[in-house]
Design a protein around this motif. Structure first.
Motif, PDB file in Angstrom:
ATOM      1  N   HIS A 146      34.864  29.332  72.520  1.00  0.00           N
ATOM      2  CA  HIS A 146      34.860  28.432  71.363  1.00  0.00           C
ATOM      3  C   HIS A 146      35.283  29.152  70.074  1.00  0.00           C
ATOM      4  N   HIS A 148      38.521  28.583  67.659  1.00  0.00           N
ATOM      5  CA  HIS A 148      38.514  28.328  66.206  1.00  0.00           C
ATOM      6  C   HIS A 148      39.639  29.114  65.523  1.00  0.00           C
ATOM      7  N   SER A 189      31.030  29.865  61.202  1.00  0.00           N
ATOM      8  CA  SER A 189      30.661  28.544  61.719  1.00  0.00           C
ATOM      9  C   SER A 189      29.161  28.335  61.556  1.00  0.00           C
ATOM     10  N   ASP A 221      34.500  21.698  64.353  1.00  0.00           N
ATOM     11  CA  ASP A 221      34.735  21.610  65.796  1.00  0.00           C
ATOM     12  C   ASP A 221      35.685  20.472  66.163  1.00  0.00           C
ATOM     13  N   MET A 270      41.697  22.669  68.933  1.00  0.00           N
ATOM     14  CA  MET A 270      41.605  24.136  68.928  1.00  0.00           C
ATOM     15  C   MET A 270      41.470  24.675  70.362  1.00  0.00           C
TER      16      MET A 270
END
Ligand code: KG4
Ligand code: ZN
Length: 345
Positions: free
Chosen positions: A114, A118, A139, A307, A311
């Motif tokens: 994840h 990003h 984040s 989010d 991405m």
């Protein structure tokens, strides 16, 4: 090797059920269903509610993304999904959906990181190669400074937060100020018109001894306590001034350290990514300081900072183009996946 792969990416690590489709470096669709309203009254994301919402939304969101992209499932070259880090129950829904889809289509499956996703979404905004670059990843769950030599295979952690993530600090301070959840966007709005030097809040880990021992690490717990004390001892405080001064302290430290990392490594490129990168003040000060330091700055459009599925598709597309091995279909979601592990293998 496919030159411009058509990749569908699924993101379910937190409260957003998101699906994006990219062709090579081109964004075709980015659809999102958020359960944020269902969590707001609890003041934070409730994992069980998030997982259920992902299950309910998944089919519709995939269909909407395909529809907007004007492509059919059969044309998809690869399926990517967030394999971690995140809420385990929420990740499982995404990973199960994506691996099922890949199996059904007989197409490669990439369970990706994840955090790396990003950073890689930047390629949808800026087409030029980004590596090597320093990445400031900020984040709700992570704040790290990374050296990215190759986003598909080589990410080195230079430093990270010793306590709260930057987004978490925004969320917690917004809560004590009664601004609701998520706190980042609320504080961003509240700070408009406030005086950012009204209150001199502490900048964690910026003493000269810290620059020796922890030059690229962050700490926001002292700042959080200082703001809470200020609010307690100043009943008639000016909300805009507190928001602006708090925000300034975070922005200042993040950029001091990010620019120091560029100078130390000799890398004159900085990518800022993650939800907090949507912050207007962070974007403005970054622009100014990077210009002064002759550093090329890249920040994705605000809607691509928080989010999203694009991405994940973007990183999947890069993995395919770089000829990286896909993940096994039975790869297990890893809720605490390290930022340096780009995909589950
Ligand atoms: O990357 P992200 O969407 O989710 C995680 O991976 O955690 O980041 C969410 C975090 C939240 O803490 C939210 O308050 C913060 O990003 N955020 C912001 C802004 N928009 C979102 N923080 C400051 N200013 C904003 N405009
Ligand atoms: Zn995120």
């Amino acid at each position: 090797m496919i030159h411009e792969p058509l990749v569908l990416g699924i993101e379910t690590s937190c409260d957003e059920t998101a699906v994006g489709i990219v062709r090579g470096r081109k964004l075709l669709s980015n659809v999102l269903s958020s359960s944020v309203d269902e969590h707001a009254r609890f003041g934070g994301v409730v994992p069980e509610i998030a997982s259920r919402a992902h299950l309910e939304a998944m089919g519709t969101v995939i269909e909407a993304a395909l529809h907007q992209s004007k492509v059919t499932l059969n044309e998809i070259d690869a399926v990517a999904v967030t394999g971690g880090p995140g809420l385990v129950g929420a990740l499982l829904v995404g990973v199960a959906s994506a691996s099922g889809l890949a199996l059904g289509l007989n197409k490669p499956f990439y369970a990706v990181n994840h955090l790396a996703a990003h950073v890689s979404v930047d390629l949808l905004t800026h087409q030029l190669p980004v590596e090597p670059t320093i990445a400031l990843l900020v984040s709700g769950g992570h704040s790290s400074l990374l050296q990215v030599d190759d986003i598909t295979s080589s990410i080195t952690k230079l430093g990270e937060s010793m306590d709260d993530a930057a987004g978490e600090a925004f969320d917690k301070i917004a809560r004590v100020m009664g601004l609701g959840f998520p706190g980042g966007p609320a504080l961003d709005r509240e700070s408009v018109g406030g005086n950012s030097s009204a209150i001199d809040f502490p900048r964690g880990l910026t003493q000269s001894s810290d620059w020796q021992t922890r030059p690229f690490d962050f700490s926001f717990s002292g700042l959080k306590t200082a703001v809470a004390r200020y609010l307690e001892s100043t009943p008639n405080y000016n909300r805009a001034d507190v928001a602006a001064s708090f925000q300034e302290a975070i922005v200042d430290v993040l950029l001091l350290k990010a620019i120091a990392a560029c100078k130390k490594t000799g890398i004159d490129s900085l990518v800022i990514a993650g939800g907090v990168a949507a912050n207007a003040r962070l974007r403005a000060v970054a622009q100014e300081r990077c210009e002064n330091s002759k550093i090329q700055l890249r920040i994705p459009a605000p809607g691509l900072c928080t989010d999203n599925g694009a991405m994940v598709a973007a990183l999947g597309s890069l993995m395919v183009s770089a000829g990286r091995a896909p993940s096994p279909l039975d790869a297990e979601a890893d809720s605490s996946l390290s930022v340096t592990t780009v995909s589950l293998v």
